[in-house]
Design an enzyme around this catalytic site. Structure first.
Site, mmCIF file in Angstrom:
data_model
loop_
_atom_site.group_PDB
_atom_site.id
_atom_site.type_symbol
_atom_site.label_atom_id
_atom_site.label_comp_id
_atom_site.label_asym_id
_atom_site.label_seq_id
_atom_site.Cartn_x
_atom_site.Cartn_y
_atom_site.Cartn_z
ATOM 1 N N ASN A 1 0.663 -1.261 -0.048
ATOM 2 C CA ASN A 1 -0.078 0.020 -0.101
ATOM 3 C C ASN A 1 0.845 1.199 0.091
ATOM 4 O O ASN A 1 1.922 1.161 0.758
ATOM 5 C CB ASN A 1 -0.965 -0.137 1.020
ATOM 6 C CG ASN A 1 -0.299 -0.457 2.400
ATOM 7 O OD1 ASN A 1 0.560 -1.005 2.582
ATOM 8 N ND2 ASN A 1 -1.189 0.296 3.569
ATOM 9 N N GLU B 1 0.353 5.035 0.593
ATOM 10 C CA GLU B 1 -0.492 6.299 0.926
ATOM 11 C C GLU B 1 -0.331 7.558 0.494
ATOM 12 O O GLU B 1 0.876 7.651 -0.155
ATOM 13 C CB GLU B 1 -0.615 6.218 2.640
ATOM 14 C CG GLU B 1 -1.166 4.886 3.106
ATOM 15 C CD GLU B 1 -1.326 4.836 4.756
ATOM 16 O OE1 GLU B 1 -0.879 5.872 5.167
ATOM 17 O OE2 GLU B 1 -2.258 3.954 5.042
ATOM 18 N N GLU C 1 -3.108 -4.609 -2.842
ATOM 19 C CA GLU C 1 -3.749 -5.522 -4.041
ATOM 20 C C GLU C 1 -3.870 -4.799 -5.323
ATOM 21 O O GLU C 1 -3.428 -5.312 -6.369
ATOM 22 C CB GLU C 1 -5.205 -6.040 -3.682
ATOM 23 C CG GLU C 1 -5.293 -6.855 -2.313
ATOM 24 C CD GLU C 1 -5.503 -5.807 -1.144
ATOM 25 O OE1 GLU C 1 -4.936 -4.807 -1.013
ATOM 26 O OE2 GLU C 1 -6.212 -6.061 -0.461
ATOM 27 N N CYS D 1 -10.837 -3.076 -3.958
ATOM 28 C CA CYS D 1 -9.893 -4.081 -4.431
ATOM 29 C C CYS D 1 -10.768 -5.221 -5.014
ATOM 30 O O CYS D 1 -10.212 -5.824 -6.010
ATOM 31 C CB CYS D 1 -8.864 -4.440 -3.458
ATOM 32 S SG CYS D 1 -7.719 -3.290 -2.871
HETATM 33 N N1 THU Z 1 -5.323 -1.448 2.716
HETATM 34 C C1 THU Z 1 -4.828 -2.114 1.724
HETATM 35 O O1 THU Z 1 -3.772 -1.973 1.047
HETATM 36 N N2 THU Z 1 -5.587 -3.282 1.132
HETATM 37 C C2 THU Z 1 -6.841 -3.366 1.470
HETATM 38 O O2 THU Z 1 -7.565 -4.418 1.109
HETATM 39 C C3 THU Z 1 -7.369 -2.871 2.614
HETATM 40 C C4 THU Z 1 -6.702 -1.403 3.180
HETATM 41 C C5 THU Z 1 -4.506 -0.231 3.246
HETATM 42 C C6 THU Z 1 -4.993 1.026 2.556
HETATM 43 C C7 THU Z 1 -4.454 1.907 3.631
HETATM 44 O O3 THU Z 1 -3.062 2.313 3.327
HETATM 45 C C8 THU Z 1 -4.497 1.019 4.899
HETATM 46 O O4 THU Z 1 -4.693 -0.262 4.627
HETATM 47 C C9 THU Z 1 -5.542 1.499 5.983
HETATM 48 O O5 THU Z 1 -6.612 1.450 5.315
#
Ligand code: THU
Length: 126
Positions: A42, A44, A55, A89
């Site tokens: 992820n 941000e 994902e 996702c």
């Molecule tokens: N996040 C993911 O990477 N995948 C998911 O399916 C759920 C959420 C991340 C997004 C964000 O950076 C952090 O988790 C908290 O929501």
């Protein structure tokens, strides 16, 4: 490749997560029909809605390289609960395949596995 091997790639990918806001690191590894694996974490952003989930990052890498035939995806977070894919996702995955296996891990490495068709029935498409 075993589930455990794919999960380990997702775990390693989570180490690169850029998460100054949530501090919640996620890694994902998507396996294609020919065995190729793409991984992502992820990423941000200060404009929170611009955040990209692990994902979607992994899938974008795969599609960019000409792969869309996904068979399995592993999602890893060192979390208390199994790290399930968010709604966006799930929709993103179902763009490319009717079904695939979705492995969702939590801290310690235990995981659950669901068919995407169970997580995302009646998907939007036209
Ligand atoms: N996040 C993911 O990477 N995948 C998911 O399916 C759920 C959420 C991340 C997004 C964000 O950076 C952090 O988790 C908290 O929501």
């Amino acid at each position: 490749m075993t589930d455990r091997e794919l999960l380990n790639i997702a775990r390693q990918a989570s180490e690169n997560a850029y998460v100054p806001y949530s501090k919640f690191k996620v890694g994902a590894a998507v396996e294609c029909e020919d065995g190729t694996v793409f991984y992502g974490c992820n990423v941000e952003n200060a404009a929170l809605g611009s955040t990209i989930c692990a994902e979607r990052g992994a899938i974008c890498k795969a599609v960019s390289e000409g792969h869309r035939d996904f068979v399995r995806i592993a999602i890893w977070a060192d979390s208390e609960n199994y790290c399930m894919p968010c709604g966006a996702c799930r929709q993103f995955m179902s763009e490319f395949v009717k079904d695939m296996e979705v492995l969702c891990a939590k801290a310690g490495g235990r995981y659950v596995s669901y068919p995407l068709s169970k997580l995302m029935p009646y998907t939007f498409n036209y």
